[in-house]
Scaffold this motif. Structure first.
Motif, PDB file in Angstrom:
ATOM      1  N   ASN A  85       0.821  -1.208   0.000  1.00  0.00           N
ATOM      2  CA  ASN A  85       0.000   0.000   0.000  1.00  0.00           C
ATOM      3  C   ASN A  85       0.856   1.259   0.000  1.00  0.00           C
ATOM      4  O   ASN A  85       0.352   2.356  -0.254  1.00  0.00           O
ATOM      5  CB  ASN A  85      -0.919   0.016   1.228  1.00  0.00           C
ATOM      6  N   LYS A  86       2.155   1.117   0.288  1.00  0.00           N
ATOM      7  CA  LYS A  86       3.056   2.264   0.288  1.00  0.00           C
ATOM      8  C   LYS A  86       3.750   2.458  -1.064  1.00  0.00           C
ATOM      9  O   LYS A  86       4.504   3.424  -1.226  1.00  0.00           O
ATOM     10  CB  LYS A  86       4.126   2.092   1.378  1.00  0.00           C
ATOM     11  N   LEU A  87       3.521   1.564  -2.003  1.00  0.00           N
ATOM     12  CA  LEU A  87       4.158   1.689  -3.312  1.00  0.00           C
ATOM     13  C   LEU A  87       3.330   2.625  -4.191  1.00  0.00           C
ATOM     14  O   LEU A  87       2.291   2.251  -4.726  1.00  0.00           O
ATOM     15  CB  LEU A  87       4.317   0.325  -3.978  1.00  0.00           C
ATOM     16  N   VAL A  88       3.782   3.852  -4.307  1.00  0.00           N
ATOM     17  CA  VAL A  88       3.115   4.868  -5.122  1.00  0.00           C
ATOM     18  C   VAL A  88       4.139   5.395  -6.115  1.00  0.00           C
ATOM     19  O   VAL A  88       5.272   5.719  -5.744  1.00  0.00           O
ATOM     20  CB  VAL A  88       2.576   6.016  -4.253  1.00  0.00           C
ATOM     21  N   THR A  89       3.778   5.469  -7.366  1.00  0.00           N
ATOM     22  CA  THR A  89       4.685   5.957  -8.405  1.00  0.00           C
ATOM     23  C   THR A  89       4.075   7.167  -9.107  1.00  0.00           C
ATOM     24  O   THR A  89       2.865   7.411  -9.020  1.00  0.00           O
ATOM     25  CB  THR A  89       4.982   4.871  -9.447  1.00  0.00           C
ATOM     26  N   GLU A  97       5.676  20.111  -8.576  1.00  0.00           N
ATOM     27  CA  GLU A  97       4.658  20.447  -7.579  1.00  0.00           C
ATOM     28  C   GLU A  97       3.699  19.279  -7.363  1.00  0.00           C
ATOM     29  O   GLU A  97       3.348  18.955  -6.220  1.00  0.00           O
ATOM     30  CB  GLU A  97       3.881  21.689  -8.007  1.00  0.00           C
ATOM     31  N   GLU A  98       3.276  18.645  -8.451  1.00  0.00           N
ATOM     32  CA  GLU A  98       2.361  17.510  -8.327  1.00  0.00           C
ATOM     33  C   GLU A  98       3.041  16.328  -7.648  1.00  0.00           C
ATOM     34  O   GLU A  98       2.428  15.628  -6.828  1.00  0.00           O
ATOM     35  CB  GLU A  98       1.853  17.098  -9.714  1.00  0.00           C
ATOM     36  N   ALA A  99       4.297  16.088  -7.958  1.00  0.00           N
ATOM     37  CA  ALA A  99       5.038  15.006  -7.306  1.00  0.00           C
ATOM     38  C   ALA A  99       5.180  15.285  -5.811  1.00  0.00           C
ATOM     39  O   ALA A  99       5.032  14.374  -4.979  1.00  0.00           O
ATOM     40  CB  ALA A  99       6.411  14.851  -7.951  1.00  0.00           C
ATOM     41  N   PHE A 100       5.450  16.538  -5.462  1.00  0.00           N
ATOM     42  CA  PHE A 100       5.556  16.915  -4.053  1.00  0.00           C
ATOM     43  C   PHE A 100       4.224  16.700  -3.337  1.00  0.00           C
ATOM     44  O   PHE A 100       4.180  16.155  -2.228  1.00  0.00           O
ATOM     45  CB  PHE A 100       5.987  18.379  -3.941  1.00  0.00           C
ATOM     46  N   ASN A 101       3.134  17.121  -3.946  1.00  0.00           N
ATOM     47  CA  ASN A 101       1.819  16.927  -3.341  1.00  0.00           C
ATOM     48  C   ASN A 101       1.510  15.440  -3.150  1.00  0.00           C
ATOM     49  O   ASN A 101       0.853  15.054  -2.179  1.00  0.00           O
ATOM     50  CB  ASN A 101       0.733  17.584  -4.192  1.00  0.00           C
ATOM     51  N   THR A 102       2.003  14.601  -4.052  1.00  0.00           N
ATOM     52  CA  THR A 102       1.809  13.158  -3.918  1.00  0.00           C
ATOM     53  C   THR A 102       2.585  12.623  -2.719  1.00  0.00           C
ATOM     54  O   THR A 102       2.084  11.779  -1.972  1.00  0.00           O
ATOM     55  CB  THR A 102       2.251  12.431  -5.201  1.00  0.00           C
ATOM     56  N   LEU A 103       3.803  13.111  -2.538  1.00  0.00           N
ATOM     57  CA  LEU A 103       4.577  12.728  -1.357  1.00  0.00           C
ATOM     58  C   LEU A 103       3.814  13.049  -0.080  1.00  0.00           C
ATOM     59  O   LEU A 103       3.681  12.208   0.818  1.00  0.00           O
ATOM     60  CB  LEU A 103       5.915  13.479  -1.337  1.00  0.00           C
ATOM     61  N   LEU A 111       9.452   8.751  -4.109  1.00  0.00           N
ATOM     62  CA  LEU A 111       8.548   8.200  -5.120  1.00  0.00           C
ATOM     63  C   LEU A 111       9.353   7.718  -6.319  1.00  0.00           C
ATOM     64  O   LEU A 111      10.203   8.459  -6.830  1.00  0.00           O
ATOM     65  CB  LEU A 111       7.568   9.274  -5.620  1.00  0.00           C
ATOM     66  N   PRO A 112       9.105   6.496  -6.813  1.00  0.00           N
ATOM     67  CA  PRO A 112       9.699   6.104  -8.093  1.00  0.00           C
ATOM     68  C   PRO A 112       9.095   6.948  -9.216  1.00  0.00           C
ATOM     69  O   PRO A 112       7.873   7.141  -9.267  1.00  0.00           O
ATOM     70  CB  PRO A 112       9.302   4.627  -8.235  1.00  0.00           C
ATOM     71  N   VAL A 113       9.940   7.480 -10.083  1.00  0.00           N
ATOM     72  CA  VAL A 113       9.497   8.294 -11.215  1.00  0.00           C
ATOM     73  C   VAL A 113       9.668   7.455 -12.469  1.00  0.00           C
ATOM     74  O   VAL A 113      10.786   7.176 -12.905  1.00  0.00           O
ATOM     75  CB  VAL A 113      10.317   9.598 -11.318  1.00  0.00           C
ATOM     76  N   GLU A 114       8.560   7.042 -13.061  1.00  0.00           N
ATOM     77  CA  GLU A 114       8.581   6.072 -14.152  1.00  0.00           C
ATOM     78  C   GLU A 114       8.594   6.741 -15.521  1.00  0.00           C
ATOM     79  O   GLU A 114       7.863   7.708 -15.775  1.00  0.00           O
ATOM     80  CB  GLU A 114       7.376   5.134 -14.052  1.00  0.00           C
ATOM     81  N   HIS A 115       9.433   6.209 -16.383  1.00  0.00           N
ATOM     82  CA  HIS A 115       9.429   6.617 -17.793  1.00  0.00           C
ATOM     83  C   HIS A 115       8.268   5.950 -18.515  1.00  0.00           C
ATOM     84  O   HIS A 115       7.665   6.533 -19.424  1.00  0.00           O
ATOM     85  CB  HIS A 115      10.755   6.232 -18.452  1.00  0.00           C
ATOM     86  N   ALA A 116       7.951   4.722 -18.115  1.00  0.00           N
ATOM     87  CA  ALA A 116       6.813   3.978 -18.650  1.00  0.00           C
ATOM     88  C   ALA A 116       6.303   3.070 -17.544  1.00  0.00           C
ATOM     89  O   ALA A 116       6.931   2.928 -16.494  1.00  0.00           O
ATOM     90  CB  ALA A 116       7.228   3.153 -19.879  1.00  0.00           C
ATOM     91  N   LYS A 206       7.455  -4.625  -6.326  1.00  0.00           N
ATOM     92  CA  LYS A 206       6.362  -4.875  -5.394  1.00  0.00           C
ATOM     93  C   LYS A 206       6.439  -3.989  -4.153  1.00  0.00           C
ATOM     94  O   LYS A 206       5.445  -3.806  -3.445  1.00  0.00           O
ATOM     95  CB  LYS A 206       6.353  -6.346  -4.971  1.00  0.00           C
ATOM     96  N   GLY A 207       7.599  -3.445  -3.878  1.00  0.00           N
ATOM     97  CA  GLY A 207       7.742  -2.580  -2.713  1.00  0.00           C
ATOM     98  C   GLY A 207       9.114  -1.941  -2.672  1.00  0.00           C
ATOM     99  O   GLY A 207      10.014  -2.302  -3.433  1.00  0.00           O
ATOM    100  N   ILE A 208       9.250  -0.966  -1.792  1.00  0.00           N
ATOM    101  CA  ILE A 208      10.521  -0.277  -1.586  1.00  0.00           C
ATOM    102  C   ILE A 208      10.961  -0.505  -0.145  1.00  0.00           C
ATOM    103  O   ILE A 208      10.176  -0.319   0.789  1.00  0.00           O
ATOM    104  CB  ILE A 208      10.389   1.236  -1.845  1.00  0.00           C
ATOM    105  N   LEU A 209      12.197  -0.929   0.030  1.00  0.00           N
ATOM    106  CA  LEU A 209      12.754  -1.114   1.371  1.00  0.00           C
ATOM    107  C   LEU A 209      13.794  -0.029   1.611  1.00  0.00           C
ATOM    108  O   LEU A 209      14.804   0.027   0.921  1.00  0.00           O
ATOM    109  CB  LEU A 209      13.393  -2.496   1.515  1.00  0.00           C
ATOM    110  N   SER A 210      13.535   0.821   2.578  1.00  0.00           N
ATOM    111  CA  SER A 210      14.458   1.907   2.909  1.00  0.00           C
ATOM    112  C   SER A 210      15.292   1.538   4.125  1.00  0.00           C
ATOM    113  O   SER A 210      14.985   0.595   4.859  1.00  0.00           O
ATOM    114  CB  SER A 210      13.685   3.194   3.188  1.00  0.00           C
TER     115      SER A 210
END
Length: 470
Positions: A85-89, A97-103, A111-116, A206-210
């Motif tokens: 549920n924490k995996l948001v791209t 600005e939109e990416a910041f608001n998503t954070l 946030l992963p920033v996807e090319h595709a 499937k997820g991000i481990l920090s």
């Protein structure tokens, strides 16, 4: 607050409830099992959680926190740490600005920033990128892309995909969900901040481990991992991790202690963090005593034009702004404790890192036994009562929960600055800044001591990222 190992130091104080920070700054008795589920919850709650909201916190806690692990922690599969549920791209074409608001909306730090779709080699957008973007808007830094710089300074929307390319980043490491914690420890212990957990085929994230997530997992389950106990009971001095003496040149495996004077402008703190590629910086007085901590996540407090005057006010004042805005928003009676001592145990250090959601803690040498004034004593001071009522637990790694940047007009800045002075004198001047210990230092130690990665270098990733400063 006294850095005491006595977990019952406030047990006789019935006039006030202990803040979550106070509860968490005393590590649990690792050798004993908790009396009840409620006790385990109290140990694992972050310091932002209200003491009256245990039920809501329990619903968001993963099943891993109460599971007794029969195997060693090194063999636990990464699938147990996935928070899907924490995996948001975001797509690379969306604006910064939109990416910041998503954070902010999802309470994330990257946030992963996807090319595709299902981009397996994507960059990530985090608060370091937001800091660089702000400095670019203010024409405080130069980049090799004149069009991006011009658009930033003219107030035009800039694709987040362009900004993430401007900040040096490490390789996006990926491990499969069937890989174990030992493998993850070897990567994160080298200074990589986060890695991707993929499916068995390695074709979908499937997820991000920090680093922070891994530390919290180990701390929350420390009672079940008996092999950790000798390390947890050892002091930072005995373990030899972090920097314990700022007068001695750091080795190739140590971080430098980077600080800024409290009377310097906030913009200089942001610029210094950008140059040094660090996520937080210590704020000290003229004598080198620790006043507080500024993190790149605090950039969210200056993202509006109306907030820009803060950039030219002092770092000391900005700390009071953070405390007051958090207090007014969340109504917490607690203080962020960003310091430890050379004699502090690793358990105590982990507890504070989990509680503050910080990437590093500052090591101080108290001038005398009275250097660390208990919070209860501060609360009784008439001069600090107002700020104590409004000073929230400074959430330095998780965006504010309101869903948008906090307006500086939501409180009287002059009152905050005046009221904060007694607080800083008593609460924050806990001792002279002499060192620093980070998540990387601790994960590197665990990797060398308890995994096959005996030669892991905690500064490897940082050297790869490089530093702008000469």
């Amino acid at each position: 607050m006294k850095d005491s190992n006595n977990p019952g130091q406030n047990s006789n104080n019935t006039s006030r409830h202990a803040s979550i920070v106070e509860l968490l700054s005393t590590p649990p008795a690792i050798a004993q099992q908790p009396q009840s589920a409620t006790e385990l919850e109290a140990i694992s709650l972050s310091r932002n959680a209200s003491a009256t909201s245990l039920d809501s916190q329990m619903s968001s806690t993963t099943s891993c926190l109460t599971k007794v692990h029969a195997q060693k922690w090194q063999h636990i599969q990464l699938s147990q740490l996935i928070e899907e549920n924490k995996l948001v791209t975001v797509e690379e074409s969306v604006s910064v600005e939109e990416a910041f608001n998503t954070l902010v909306r999802h309470n994330l730090t990257s946030l992963p920033v996807e090319h595709a779709s299902n981009d397996m080699n994507c960059f990530t957008f985090d608060y370091n990128d937001l800091n660089s973007y702000l400095l670019l808007v203010l024409n405080k830094i130069q980049v090799n892309d004149p069009k991006v710089a011009r658009d930033c300074q003219m107030g035009k929307p800039v694709p987040v995909g362009e900004i993430v390319k401007l900040t040096p980043k490490n390789q996006f490491h990926k491990l499969r969900e069937t890989d174990n914690l030992s493998m993850a420890m070897g990567i994160l212990g080298s200074g990589v901040h986060r890695l991707a957990i993929t499916d068995l085929e390695g074709t979908q994230i499937k997820g991000i481990l920090s680093q922070r997530r891994l530390i919290k997992y180990l701390w929350d389950n420390a009672r079940q991992f008996s092999s950790l106990q000798p390390l947890l009971n050892s002091s930072l001095r005995d373990l030899g991790i972090g920097v314990l003496d700022s007068q001695t040149a750091p080795t190739s495996r140590q971080s430098r202690v980077i600080s800024i004077q409290g009377e310097e402008q906030l913009i200089m703190a942001l610029y210094k963090m950008h140059n040094e590629r660090i996520s937080s910086i210590a704020v000290v007085d003229n004598h080198g005593n620790l006043l507080g901590n500024i993190s790149v996540t605090d950039v969210k407090h200056v993202t509006r034009t109306s907030q820009y005057p803060l950039l030219h006010n002092t770092c000391r004042h900005f700390i009071s702004v953070i405390l007051n805005s958090r207090g007014l928003e969340m109504g917490k009676d607690s203080f962020p404790i960003f310091h430890v001592y050379p004699s502090s145990s690793l358990a105590r250090t982990l507890a504070k890192l989990v509680a503050t959601k910080a990437h590093r803690l500052w090591i101080v040498q108290p001038e005398n036994s009275a250097a660390s004034t208990p919070s209860s004593a501060i609360s009784s001071s008439p001069q600090s009562t107002t700020l104590n009522a409004h000073a929230g637990a400074n959430d330095h790694e998780v965006p504010n929960r309101s869903g948008s940047p906090i307006s500086v007009k939501s409180f009287d800045e002059n009152t905050a600055q005046t009221a904060s002075t007694p607080l800083f004198e008593k609460e924050y001047r806990t001792g002279k800044l002499i060192g620093v210990v980070s998540l990387t230092d601790i994960l590197g130690l665990l990797a060398r001591r308890q995994t096959e990665h005996k030669q892991v270098d905690p500064q490897a990733a940082r050297r790869q990222r490089g530093s702008v400063a000469v």
